[in-house]
Enzyme design. Structure first.
Site, PDB file in Angstrom:
ATOM      1  N   ASN A   1       0.843  -1.187   0.000  1.00 17.25           N
ATOM      2  CA  ASN A   1       0.000   0.000   0.000  1.00 17.25           C
ATOM      3  C   ASN A   1       0.884   1.245   0.000  1.00 17.25           C
ATOM      4  O   ASN A   1       2.093   1.165   0.175  1.00 17.25           O
ATOM      5  CB  ASN A   1      -1.004  -0.008   1.145  1.00 17.25           C
ATOM      6  CG  ASN A   1      -0.356   0.189   2.477  1.00 17.25           C
ATOM      7  OD1 ASN A   1       0.226   1.218   2.742  1.00 17.25           O
ATOM      8  ND2 ASN A   1      -0.434  -0.834   3.313  1.00 17.25           N
ATOM      9  N   ARG A   2       0.265   2.379  -0.210  1.00 13.06           N
ATOM     10  CA  ARG A   2       1.012   3.578  -0.562  1.00 13.06           C
ATOM     11  C   ARG A   2       1.615   4.326   0.621  1.00 13.06           C
ATOM     12  O   ARG A   2       2.208   5.387   0.424  1.00 13.06           O
ATOM     13  CB  ARG A   2       0.097   4.528  -1.345  1.00 13.06           C
ATOM     14  CG  ARG A   2      -0.311   3.942  -2.673  1.00 13.06           C
ATOM     15  CD  ARG A   2      -1.237   4.824  -3.453  1.00 13.06           C
ATOM     16  NE  ARG A   2      -1.768   4.084  -4.584  1.00 13.06           N
ATOM     17  CZ  ARG A   2      -1.082   3.843  -5.698  1.00 13.06           C
ATOM     18  NH1 ARG A   2       0.124   4.336  -5.843  1.00 13.06           N
ATOM     19  NH2 ARG A   2      -1.618   3.125  -6.666  1.00 13.06           N
TER      20      ARG A   2
END
Lengths: 231, 231
Positions: free
Chosen positions: A40-41
């Site tokens: 995820n970012r």
């Protein structure tokens, strides 16, 4: 006098002396095979800023971090992990001994049911990956907590306040910091953030766009205020 | 004489003057929702080293890079992309005008069939993600190539030589650089690599463990040798 002012300044700077703070940061990676993963970012910038500011205030800080390209903050014990399961183990190993827990990491909610031992070849036109739920670390901490202040983060893309307030209650948190990661100036891998701080009593404070270090200072001010009140 | 030696040295240093080189690096990210993605472990170090060394030899270098925390190499035009589809567009926009293409990127073979517009909530105990094949950029370049030398990379976890030789033929490459990413001292996010270089004629050279910059120098030496032979 100057001496009094210096003492007051030092006091505010070392407002967390003697406190043990556990902070989590960055995202976890859940492997699909030896090469691919679900990530995820989260860059870790918010959590690393919190760790650095807490250490500067004199706290003893343990930072449990998922993969991040950020350097270790000075005077902070950093434990690097990869998966949600590894993060859970690292966090539980520290939890009983700390006064404050700030969970800024973006822990993967799901992981692949199976991890292939070899790189999956692209022979098939379609692939299906079955995901199963990861352990909910924050909920587990909320159930186990005794003296610990427990602060969570909510990164949302819609219905920010409702989702964050629900998370605060469900996970038995003392405070939650919510941000809409779709806003320009907020969210992943940038140096600023726009957050709402929600307290256990339902009080909501909306902060303007600030650097992640400024947000960290404000969050830690609020934590210090709660710690002072409760002792 | 000293003058002759300096000229020879400059000549070797600028052995790629006038050549246009396109290099791809790092992995791509294929979004599941605004927060989550499928990624891979390529850091971009091998591709960035190749770009830096090619530029130092006088080549005009365009580096198309997936997300990477590495700084832009000096004197290199860097185009940052995220997904395999974006990488394909960036590469095809440059392809016709270049002399050499080195595809060091780890392009995702598959992407989620659907990308959720909002963050997926963890209400379900299980989730299924359907993946569909991404366009095969290297194969497309192999079909379109005219004057271009086309060099690929193969990162494998088993049957290294067989997989790499098959890829060389299938994709119509001039050379392939193969590494077993499970070996200590080779592979992702470290500063060294252990590679085998396989030529179109089937010749295989196994290099020892070297820094990624040393590997880049050797690969570019071999490319220069092919370019010299073919002109």
């Amino acid at each position: 006098t100057i001496v009094e002012e210096v003492i007051a300044l030092l006091h505010s700077r070392l407002s967390m002396a003697g406190k043990r703070v556990l902070i989590t940061a960055a995202g976890t990676r859940e492997p699909i095979d030896p090469v691919r993963y679900i990530g995820n970012r989260s860059s870790g910038k918010m959590g690393y800023a919190l760790a650095q500011v807490a250490a500067a205030r004199g706290a003893e800080v343990v930072l449990v971090s998922g993969p991040s390209s950020l350097p270790n903050p000075p005077c902070v014990t950093v434990k690097r992990v990869e998966t949600a399961a590894e993060m859970r183990d690292a966090v539980l190993a520290e939890f009983d001994a700390v006064d404050v827990v700030i969970k800024a990491a973006a822990v993967a909610d799901y992981r692949p049911e199976l991890t292939a031992q070899q790189k999956i070849k692209k022979t098939e036109d379609m692939l299906t990956i079955n995901l199963i739920k990861n352990p909910d670390i924050l909920r587990e901490l909320g159930q186990r907590k005794k003296q610990q202040l427990l602060i969570g983060f909510a990164a949302e893309t819609e219905d920010l306040l409702a989702h964050a307030q629900e998370k605060l209650i469900k996970k038995n948190l003392d405070m939650i910091v919510a941000n809409d990661v779709t806003l320009p100036g907020a969210g992943f891998n940038i140096d600023t953030n726009i957050v709402k701080v929600i307290h256990k009593n339902g009080q909501v404070e909306a902060l303007p766009q600030l650097s992640k270090y400024q947000v960290a200072e404000i969050i830690l001010d609020k934590i210090c205020a709660i710690l002072t009140k409760s002792t």
